[in-house]
Design an enzyme around this catalytic site. Sequence first.
Site, PDB file in Angstrom:
ATOM      1  N   TYR A 141      19.737 -42.196  22.254  1.00  0.00           N
ATOM      2  CA  TYR A 141      19.903 -42.960  21.021  1.00  0.00           C
ATOM      3  C   TYR A 141      18.563 -43.553  20.633  1.00  0.00           C
ATOM      4  CZ  TYR A 141      21.619 -46.547  17.764  1.00  0.00           C
ATOM      5  OH  TYR A 141      21.837 -47.342  16.664  1.00  0.00           O
ATOM      6  N   ASP A 236      10.686 -43.862  23.894  1.00  0.00           N
ATOM      7  CA  ASP A 236      11.476 -44.939  23.293  1.00  0.00           C
ATOM      8  C   ASP A 236      11.840 -45.895  24.423  1.00  0.00           C
ATOM      9  OD1 ASP A 236      13.279 -46.655  22.178  1.00  0.00           O
ATOM     10  OD2 ASP A 236      14.491 -45.117  21.193  1.00  0.00           O
ATOM     11  N   LYS A 264      14.792 -55.144  21.863  1.00  0.00           N
ATOM     12  CA  LYS A 264      15.580 -55.853  22.885  1.00  0.00           C
ATOM     13  C   LYS A 264      14.780 -56.919  23.651  1.00  0.00           C
ATOM     14  CE  LYS A 264      19.118 -52.428  22.605  1.00  0.00           C
ATOM     15  NZ  LYS A 264      19.054 -51.012  22.427  1.00  0.00           N
TER      16      LYS A 264
HETATM   17  C1  PLP Z   1      19.071 -50.241  21.065  1.00  0.00           C
HETATM   18  C2  PLP Z   1      18.185 -49.058  20.959  1.00  0.00           C
HETATM   19  C3  PLP Z   1      17.545 -48.712  19.772  1.00  0.00           C
HETATM   20  C4  PLP Z   1      17.840 -49.400  18.471  1.00  0.00           C
HETATM   21  O1  PLP Z   1      17.477 -50.736  18.481  1.00  0.00           O
HETATM   22  P1  PLP Z   1      18.182 -51.742  17.432  1.00  0.00           P
HETATM   23  O2  PLP Z   1      17.443 -53.018  17.642  1.00  0.00           O
HETATM   24  O3  PLP Z   1      19.619 -51.785  17.798  1.00  0.00           O
HETATM   25  O4  PLP Z   1      17.949 -51.175  16.079  1.00  0.00           O
HETATM   26  C5  PLP Z   1      16.628 -47.676  19.782  1.00  0.00           C
HETATM   27  N1  PLP Z   1      16.372 -47.008  20.916  1.00  0.00           N
HETATM   28  C6  PLP Z   1      16.973 -47.300  22.084  1.00  0.00           C
HETATM   29  C7  PLP Z   1      16.607 -46.544  23.312  1.00  0.00           C
HETATM   30  C8  PLP Z   1      17.918 -48.317  22.137  1.00  0.00           C
HETATM   31  O5  PLP Z   1      18.555 -48.570  23.280  1.00  0.00           O
END
Ligand code: PLP
Length: 423
Positions: A141, A236, A264
Amino acid sequence: MHSEMLFERARKVIPGGVNSPVRAFGSVGMTPRFIESAKGSHIRDADGRDYIDFVGSWGPMILGHAHPAVLEAVEKAAKDGLSFGAATEREVVMAELLCSVVPGLQMIRMVNSGTEAVMSAVRAARGFTGRDKLIKFAGCYHGHSDALLVRAGSGVMTQGIPDSAGVPAGCTADTLTASFNDLQSVEELFRANRDQIAAVIVEPVGANMGVVPPAEGFLAGLRRLCDENGALLIFDEVITGFRLSLGGAQEYYGIRADLCTFGKIIGGGMPVGAYGGRRDIMEKIAPLGPVYQAGTLSGNPVAMAAGLAQIRILKETPDFYKELNERSERFFGDLAAILKEGGIRAVLNHVGSLGCVFFTDREVTDYASAKDSDTERFKAYFRFMIDNGIYIAPSQFEAMFLSSAHSDEDLAVTLDAARRFVS
Ligand SMILES: *Cc1c(COP(=O)(O)O)cnc(C)c1O
């Protein structure tokens, strides 16, 4: 039942009653708990019930909720004004701090969410290479921007939505999907799209299809394939950044990405994202270069204060990651043993303080094997745990997040609940 009443009201004015689908309890056949407050490892719902929390706001609360130093920094910053839409010293300090601890990070740009960070990093990669195509992995994701909503794991996986409606085919035409832990699938895409791939983007630890660690050599193989093909490697690290170690997965696995994204943890609970990496790539970003990216509230002073306070503690506490990772290792090991002794068909994947129980009897190494899990069994497990005061994500395909605030007693209580579930 305050949560039930709030949910009734919420459903009339908010789609599904929630502002992010992962908060819905639909897949476990329940209504979501509305949370009133949290402190340390515990959260309390609108009905006054207390839970040991293993969601931690989906990762940010690595020090536990409402850490006094973070709260103090936020209060202090708020008194000086909530937003100026102009440059501030805190943003410089934040950028310097991040660049000093993350390997290969030479320049960084702050944004407001992980979604934005990834969307912008991909744009930078395309702008830098002059190529359009992107390789991602099924089950990873990367936020909800159009180009990345392809077999995107997490919430879409739980809802059983293969790809989102409302995303024009044109927006994902340049997004190619490979299999996690399968270098050959990546090689084939490179071969079929010679000199067209701008970047490979990966969650270095798959943490949005449950938890799926990279196989030995997988990340190094991606590095090599990118180098051989003139493509950029994007990590990511929205979950793994400041989670596995201070330098994230790059440090933990000793693999250097060209660009990386954060979210996060770096906001300490405030809405923050960031992307950065090699100077020659980041110098393509406006106003220095031709890749446009902007944000009215980017680098917000209160958000920077929260993030800075949290990261400073992570940096300055001796052996913070060693201790958290060792405790997590023991906890996940004990949990795996309990499930095994109970004769439950389960696989426990974990890396550092990220872990996940899959209800399956075969190894989980990618999206296909994750999807094979028994979600009915997960549902029973989830319901048992929440009824016993343990709050885990309401989905088979999400991680369990440990924090430094989880006490030995919290962990013992959790293991005891698992023991009663299997017996
Ligand atoms: C949570 C997440 C996102 C998106 O971040 P948001 O702050 O929810 O937009 C992107 N990449 C990874 C790996 C994530 O876990």
